[in-house]
Structure formats: structure tokens, C-alpha cells
Design an enzyme around this catalytic site. Sequence first.
Site, PDB file in Angstrom:
ATOM      1  N   LEU A 136       6.559  18.373  34.833  1.00 40.14           N
ATOM      2  CA  LEU A 136       7.879  17.807  35.078  1.00 40.14           C
ATOM      3  C   LEU A 136       8.567  18.474  36.278  1.00 40.14           C
ATOM      4  CD1 LEU A 136       9.673  15.684  33.757  1.00 40.14           C
ATOM      5  CD2 LEU A 136      10.717  17.504  32.385  1.00 40.14           C
ATOM      6  N   ASP A 137       9.005  17.667  37.241  1.00 44.69           N
ATOM      7  CA  ASP A 137       9.786  18.134  38.399  1.00 44.69           C
ATOM      8  C   ASP A 137       9.034  19.153  39.250  1.00 44.69           C
ATOM      9  OD1 ASP A 137      12.644  18.176  36.195  1.00 44.69           O
ATOM     10  OD2 ASP A 137      11.789  16.539  37.366  1.00 44.69           O
TER      11      ASP A 137
END
Length: 294
Positions: A225-226
Site C-alpha cells: 500500500l502506497d
Amino acid sequence: MTTDILTVSCPSKRGIVATISSYLASQGCSISDSSQFDDVETGTFFMRVSFISEEGKPLSEIAEGFTRIGAEWNMNFEFHDSTTRMKVILMVSRFGHCLNDILYRWKIGMLPIDIVGVVSNHFNYQHLVLSHNLPFHHIKVTKDNKAEAEAELMAIIERTQAELIVLARYMQVLSDELCRRMPGRVINIHHSFLPGFKGAKPYHQAHKRGVKLIGATAHYVTAELDEGPIIDQETIAVTHAQSADDYVSIGRDVESRTLARAIHAHIHHRVFVNGDRTIVFPASPDSYAADRVG
Ligand SMILES: Nc1nc2c(c(=O)[nH]1)N[C@@H](CN(C=O)c1ccc(C(=O)N[C@@H](CCC(=O)O)C(=O)O)cc1)CN2
């Protein structure tokens, strides 16, 4: 005469630029723009060339003739017809500012893409999408149906032959499998200046931390994530007098501009993934000329 594009990455060695430019000249092509980068850390060379086939030789023949050179130099190369619009799926949840911005840029010709569908886990933007005569797909996502929801998404991607997925504030985490199947083909806009404030509520995290700059980050999506390779970022100053909700408002335009620049760079083949990072070559005159092609 249209401008076409050649993108190349290969082990770095003397003579790559000379070989490519000589080949294009031998095919009756003139180079209108060229960018290259030699990554000494990885020993990899990257190049993007815009060229015009002045003697009218078809792109397919130019590409066919290059295969021998590509093999000799162990190149990862691709020829791109710049009049062909990339097939794109846009995805959104509850916040529509990035979607609205992309639709406006597309409508006035600033973003020459072929929007093959808009997918959302809510109905908030169904009317907006249908008013642009575009297909709208509602895919409900709950913690219990993520696999079915993603299977429905993959079916739409395959049916439409989408080449790029844009997460325009789509707030569901995509699975490892989808990310592995579409490396470098899913762009997300994260509403913080990464690596700061990952996750779902970055503006509230930023306000709690008391930062003086907030920002947005457009990146390729990976399973982490990210954490994907960053394509573009922008920041804006904030003060003690502003609330987290003020940050949300201030951030909208920053997110929209940052995502639009990243999409523009990607569809004009100016972005190369280089490990966990990217190389982003500057916009060439041809990319803006192409924008105005009706
Ligand atoms: N595989 C990935 N999927 C997604 C990424 C990514 O980087 N890799 N980015 C997100 C967007 N995003 C931040 O930019 C983000 C979205 C959602 C969440 C989150 O925690 N979502 C919760 C549900 C939230 C809700 O229902 O409103 C969850 O999925 O459980 C964090 C960050 C898009 N997808």
C-alpha cells in the site's frame, strides 16, 4: 505526417544512441525529440525518441526492421503510434474531484485517452459519467466480497482491453494478484506527500503531526500500500490556522493536477519504471501537438 515514439531500455553500452538514430535515418525518419538517461547505478540505459516517417514508411515496417538491433543490444523496446489513444478505466469512490478534472481535460482534448469505462463502489458519480456518454460500472465492495468484486473488475478490464487503470480516489486496496497482473498499468493518486502519511486518512494524520506542507503523490500501484514507484508529486503550504477539513479542501486541486500530469506522462510514454523508482522524461512538443488532435 504524424509523430511516432520509440521507447528503449537496455544494458548501458557505448553506441546505443548512434545505432538508434542511424537506424531511424536509414528508414527515412527524422528525430523530432529525444531523451535518454544512463543509470550508472544499475548499468541500464533508457531512451525515448519521437520521430517522423518522412518517406511514409509504415510504423509496422520500421518496427519489424528494428528487431535485429533490439536483439543484438538486448533491448526492451516498443514502437508507439502516437495517434492511437490508450484505453483507460477510471476508478472512484466517494470523492469525485480527480474524476471530474480528468473528464474535463479529456472533453477539451488536453488528455487524449480512450475512456473505456468508469468503475465505482458507490453511485455518487453515475450521473456525471453517463452525462459524458461513458460506461459506468457499480461494483459494491465489502470486507466479505472483495474476491468477487475484483473478479468483476478484472472481467471489465479484459472485456474492454484497458491498458491503464487510474485510481482517481478509489479507496479500496487492490489485491496482490491484480497488482502482479498489471505492473506499471495502475496509477493511484495518494493524498499526501509520500512517504509521509500512508493509509486512508493522510490529511488528518498531517494535521495531527502539525506539518507546514501537505501534498499529493501519483504512483504506480503495487501490492504494498502506497509504496509503488512515484511518478509525480506536488506540495502546498498550510498553517496552524487551518483544520484537517481545510487540508481536504486545499488538497483537491493539488491531487487533480498531480494525477493529470502523471496520466499525461504515462500515455505519452515518458515514464519508465526503474526498479522501485521511475524515470520521467520531459514533455516533448509532439505530446502537446497530439493533445490537440481531435
Ligand atoms: N494494492 C494497492 N491498492 C491500492 C493502493 C495501493 O497503493 N496499493 N492505493 C489505494 C488508495 N489509497 C491511498 O492512496 C488507500 C485506499 C484505501 C485504504 C484503506 O485502508 N481502505 C480500507 C477501506 C476504506 C473504506 O472502505 O473506505 C480497506 O481497503 O480496507 C488505504 C489507502 C487504492 N488501492
